[in-house]
Design a protein around this motif. Sequence first.
Motif, short mmCIF file in Angstrom:
data_model
loop_
_atom_site.label_atom_id
_atom_site.label_comp_id
_atom_site.label_asym_id
_atom_site.label_seq_id
_atom_site.Cartn_x
_atom_site.Cartn_y
_atom_site.Cartn_z
N ILE A 2 -23.83 16.88 42.18
CA ILE A 2 -25.26 16.89 41.82
C ILE A 2 -25.64 18.28 41.29
O ILE A 2 -25.44 19.29 41.96
CB ILE A 2 -26.14 16.52 43.03
CG1 ILE A 2 -25.81 15.11 43.50
CG2 ILE A 2 -27.63 16.64 42.69
CD1 ILE A 2 -26.65 14.61 44.66
N LEU A 17 -32.35 16.51 37.44
CA LEU A 17 -31.13 16.30 38.25
C LEU A 17 -30.13 15.51 37.43
O LEU A 17 -30.48 14.48 36.83
CB LEU A 17 -31.45 15.48 39.50
CG LEU A 17 -31.93 16.20 40.76
CD1 LEU A 17 -31.99 15.20 41.91
CD2 LEU A 17 -31.06 17.38 41.13
N LYS A 19 -26.29 13.79 37.90
CA LYS A 19 -25.23 13.47 38.86
C LYS A 19 -23.99 13.02 38.10
O LYS A 19 -24.06 12.07 37.31
CB LYS A 19 -25.72 12.37 39.82
CG LYS A 19 -24.73 12.10 40.92
CD LYS A 19 -25.28 11.13 41.94
CE LYS A 19 -24.25 11.01 43.06
NZ LYS A 19 -24.43 9.81 43.82
N THR A 65 -36.64 11.38 43.38
CA THR A 65 -35.22 11.00 43.43
C THR A 65 -34.74 10.77 44.85
O THR A 65 -33.62 10.29 45.05
CB THR A 65 -34.34 12.10 42.81
OG1 THR A 65 -34.66 13.34 43.48
CG2 THR A 65 -34.62 12.27 41.33
N CYS A 67 -33.87 13.02 46.71
CA CYS A 67 -32.84 14.06 46.93
C CYS A 67 -33.44 15.16 47.82
O CYS A 67 -34.64 15.22 48.02
CB CYS A 67 -32.40 14.62 45.59
SG CYS A 67 -31.04 15.78 45.67
N LEU A 71 -28.53 18.78 49.31
CA LEU A 71 -27.56 17.89 48.64
C LEU A 71 -27.17 18.39 47.25
O LEU A 71 -26.27 17.85 46.62
CB LEU A 71 -28.15 16.47 48.51
CG LEU A 71 -28.47 15.77 49.83
CD1 LEU A 71 -29.14 14.42 49.57
CD2 LEU A 71 -27.20 15.57 50.65
#
Length: 357
Positions: A2, A17, A19, A65, A67, A71
């Motif tokens: 991430i 973000l 990933k 998200t 998140c 993380l």
Amino acid sequence: MIVLGIESSCDETALALVKDGALVNAVLASQADIHALFGGVVPELASREHYRFIGPLFDELMQRTGCEASLVDVVAVSRGPGLLGSLLVGTAFAKGLCLGAGARLIGVNHLMAHLLASGLNNELIFPALGLLVSGGHTNLYYMTDPVTSVQLGRTIDDAVGEAFDKSGKILGLSYPSGGLLDALARKGHADRRCFPRPYVDNDNLDFSFSGLKTAVALYASEHFFLHSCPSPLSRVEDASQDLCDCCASFNLAVVDTLLIKVRRALERYPNVKILIAAGGVAANSLLRSELNQLMIARGGTTLLPSPELCTDNAAMIAYAGWQYAIRGFSHELSLETIPRGHVIPDDMRQCFGPHEM
Ligand code: KG4
Ligand code: ZN
């Protein structure tokens, strides 16, 4: 993996973000309306606005998200070139996050991030010719892979986006003028005789656009069609046909000039079958279709980011950060920001090779 991307080099505060190389979500606060009052970006105001927005935007991205900071594996931040005070806001925030959450820091070259942006919706293929056309730069690159390139040409004065913005201002258009001028040009009829194709009678791959804005000023003073309202024109519906025609002629002159140098570069690198165009001006509709046609005629392909990924955004910073991260690169917390006009140092350290992923 991430990667959080942070962009604050000019007048857009943006976070995204990514990933495993794919965009998850992005947030952006544009300051265009504030700077439009002054007809251009005011650096002091820009950094204050970044400072105001960056924290709330981070919270919003995390909420959207699901998140959390712990993380995030990598924080990729635009480290230059750009406005120093603005860059400092983004890099200070990135360093704080890395310290607090234990993520790896990667300082991304904003120009390379523009060029890699099309990797978010296309497979990147190399070698490629890179055409970067933005508000601050007009550069050509020979790119051997996502993290290696050689600069072949640059502007010796105004950048092409600057030519759009300054000419737009002369024509009474609101700032930034590129998108509006493009829309007006689509309603107009271009006349090739109106404006020159500057700096093409040479054998180099550099550009010069400052003369074009002077030509627009001269043309405007000789033709009495300018918008008479005291506030700048911001709607296509309010423009006269003469103004649309002038915009179409200007647009064509810019696109022809870029195409002449791109063709010249492709002749010098016959092995190149991929053209990557990027930066705010790569959103230009005529430029997009001409570059596509050029490469199709040569049996190659043009890779273009979607129009919203052409202008400044954080998805491209996160994606470029991911490209560096999977090759094992990172920066120390001593990472420096690089203002416009200075060379970005090659100061990443490689903590592991790509085979160790
Ligand atoms: O890449 P960018 O967002 O910022 C820099 O890093 O400079 O580029 C902004 C520039 C502005 O000069 C704007 O007028 C121009 O891109 N621009 C366009 C178009 N959309 C944005 N120029 C021509 N046609 C467009 N459609
Ligand atoms: Zn940019």
